[in-house]
Design a protein around this motif. Sequence first.
Motif, short mmCIF file in Angstrom:
data_model
loop_
_atom_site.label_atom_id
_atom_site.label_comp_id
_atom_site.label_asym_id
_atom_site.label_seq_id
_atom_site.Cartn_x
_atom_site.Cartn_y
_atom_site.Cartn_z
N THR A 9 -2.58 1.53 -7.59
CA THR A 9 -2.80 2.21 -6.32
C THR A 9 -2.64 1.28 -5.12
OG1 THR A 9 -5.18 1.90 -6.69
CG2 THR A 9 -4.27 4.07 -7.22
N SER A 10 -2.49 -0.03 -5.36
CA SER A 10 -2.34 -0.94 -4.22
C SER A 10 -0.97 -1.62 -4.21
CB SER A 10 -3.43 -2.01 -4.25
OG SER A 10 -3.31 -2.78 -5.42
N ARG A 11 -0.01 -1.08 -4.96
CA ARG A 11 1.27 -1.78 -4.97
C ARG A 11 2.35 -1.03 -4.19
NH1 ARG A 11 3.69 -1.58 -11.13
NH2 ARG A 11 3.63 0.68 -11.35
N VAL A 12 3.31 -1.80 -3.72
CA VAL A 12 4.53 -1.24 -3.13
C VAL A 12 5.71 -1.93 -3.85
CG1 VAL A 12 3.74 -0.51 -0.84
CG2 VAL A 12 4.35 -2.90 -1.21
N VAL A 13 6.83 -1.22 -3.94
CA VAL A 13 7.95 -1.77 -4.71
C VAL A 13 9.26 -1.71 -3.93
CG1 VAL A 13 6.92 -1.11 -6.92
CG2 VAL A 13 8.52 0.45 -5.81
N CYS A 14 10.20 -2.53 -4.38
CA CYS A 14 11.55 -2.49 -3.81
C CYS A 14 12.44 -1.72 -4.77
CB CYS A 14 12.08 -3.92 -3.64
SG CYS A 14 13.79 -3.93 -3.09
N LEU A 15 13.00 -0.63 -4.29
CA LEU A 15 13.85 0.20 -5.17
C LEU A 15 15.19 -0.47 -5.43
CD1 LEU A 15 13.79 4.00 -4.33
CD2 LEU A 15 12.76 2.79 -6.25
N ASN A 16 15.55 -1.41 -4.57
CA ASN A 16 16.84 -2.06 -4.74
C ASN A 16 16.81 -3.11 -5.84
OD1 ASN A 16 19.56 -2.70 -4.06
ND2 ASN A 16 18.79 -4.51 -2.99
N CYS A 17 15.84 -4.05 -5.78
CA CYS A 17 15.84 -5.13 -6.79
C CYS A 17 14.70 -5.00 -7.79
CB CYS A 17 15.81 -6.49 -6.13
SG CYS A 17 14.23 -6.91 -5.37
N GLY A 18 13.79 -4.07 -7.56
CA GLY A 18 12.73 -3.82 -8.54
C GLY A 18 11.49 -4.67 -8.36
N ARG A 19 11.49 -5.61 -7.41
CA ARG A 19 10.32 -6.49 -7.26
C ARG A 19 9.12 -5.69 -6.75
NH1 ARG A 19 10.07 -12.31 -4.14
NH2 ARG A 19 7.80 -12.49 -4.23
N SER A 20 7.92 -6.00 -7.25
CA SER A 20 6.76 -5.29 -6.72
C SER A 20 5.81 -6.25 -6.02
CB SER A 20 6.06 -4.45 -7.78
OG SER A 20 5.72 -5.22 -8.89
N TYR A 21 5.06 -5.71 -5.10
CA TYR A 21 4.13 -6.47 -4.24
C TYR A 21 2.78 -5.78 -4.24
CZ TYR A 21 8.48 -8.42 -2.36
OH TYR A 21 9.70 -9.03 -2.22
N SER A 22 1.76 -6.56 -3.84
CA SER A 22 0.43 -5.97 -3.73
C SER A 22 0.04 -5.89 -2.26
CB SER A 22 -0.57 -6.85 -4.47
OG SER A 22 -1.88 -6.47 -4.12
N LEU A 23 -0.66 -4.81 -1.92
CA LEU A 23 -1.12 -4.70 -0.52
C LEU A 23 -2.48 -5.38 -0.35
CD1 LEU A 23 -0.23 -0.95 0.16
CD2 LEU A 23 0.99 -2.99 0.97
N ILE A 24 -3.13 -5.74 -1.48
CA ILE A 24 -4.47 -6.32 -1.35
C ILE A 24 -4.59 -7.77 -1.81
CG2 ILE A 24 -5.79 -4.14 -1.39
CD1 ILE A 24 -6.23 -4.54 -4.38
N LYS A 25 -3.59 -8.26 -2.53
CA LYS A 25 -3.66 -9.66 -2.98
C LYS A 25 -2.76 -10.52 -2.12
CE LYS A 25 -5.51 -9.98 -7.34
NZ LYS A 25 -5.39 -10.15 -8.75
N ASP A 26 -3.37 -11.49 -1.42
CA ASP A 26 -2.60 -12.30 -0.48
C ASP A 26 -1.36 -12.93 -1.10
OD1 ASP A 26 -4.00 -11.70 1.73
OD2 ASP A 26 -5.39 -13.41 1.57
#
Length: 210
Positions: free
Chosen positions: A120-137
């Motif tokens: 519930t706190s992630r965002v992703v890149c549809l182009n390369c597939g990498r994912s990021y967190s909105l809550i972990k620095d």
Amino acid sequence: MKNVILLAPPAAGKGTIANDLKNLGYIQISIGDTLRRLAKEDKALGEAMQTGGLVDDKIIFKALNNKLDEIGNKPYILDGFPRNIEQAKMYNELLEKEKKDLGVVIYLDVDKEVLLKRATSRVVCLNCGRSYSLIKDELKPNEEGICDDCNTNLIKRKDDTEEVFESRYNTFIEKTFPLIKYYEEQNNLYRITELEESKILEEVKRIIGF
Ligand code: ADP
């Protein structure tokens, strides 16, 4: 280099590990990413994915075969395949036909509570597939909403809601979890249990011999 199958519940970090292993020369095969790209044009597929269930095996095999043809003999990581016993059997047949080794299967065992929070706190890149967190620095993108690697806008996946997560998790337990025993019986399974996130990559590298 051994091919790798990453087996894990939703949001366990398969994609993140696969992405890290690219630096060692692996090709990442993420069936989920392929499906998300196809779903931009295929409404029914997008809707099927949003139920949290599995997509039809025929679509999956087609996507997998296309990708395998494309990459030739390069070593690869399967992230999100197989997800049920039928897919695993079909994959074994394919390997036998091509006289290729299965490689190693790595099961990431992560607590459901932790997974829900990550999903519930992630965002992703549809182009390369990498994912990021909105809550972990340490997992935030350098620039808000933009992928560090390819400058594409980041999105929140439609199936990363609490409700769909619950359904994806149940699908995992029902359909994918039996694969752990299946691969254990073939002596191919390595389990990584609740290690600190930063240590997971080290452990994966140890298993594949780096
Ligand atoms: P996660 O790793 O977070 O579980 P994925 O990106 O791998 O998510 O997959 C997203 C969705 O795509 C799944 O919930 C499922 O509907 C579909 N999907 C992905 N891989 C497969 C597969 N091998 N078989 C059937 N459906 C799949």
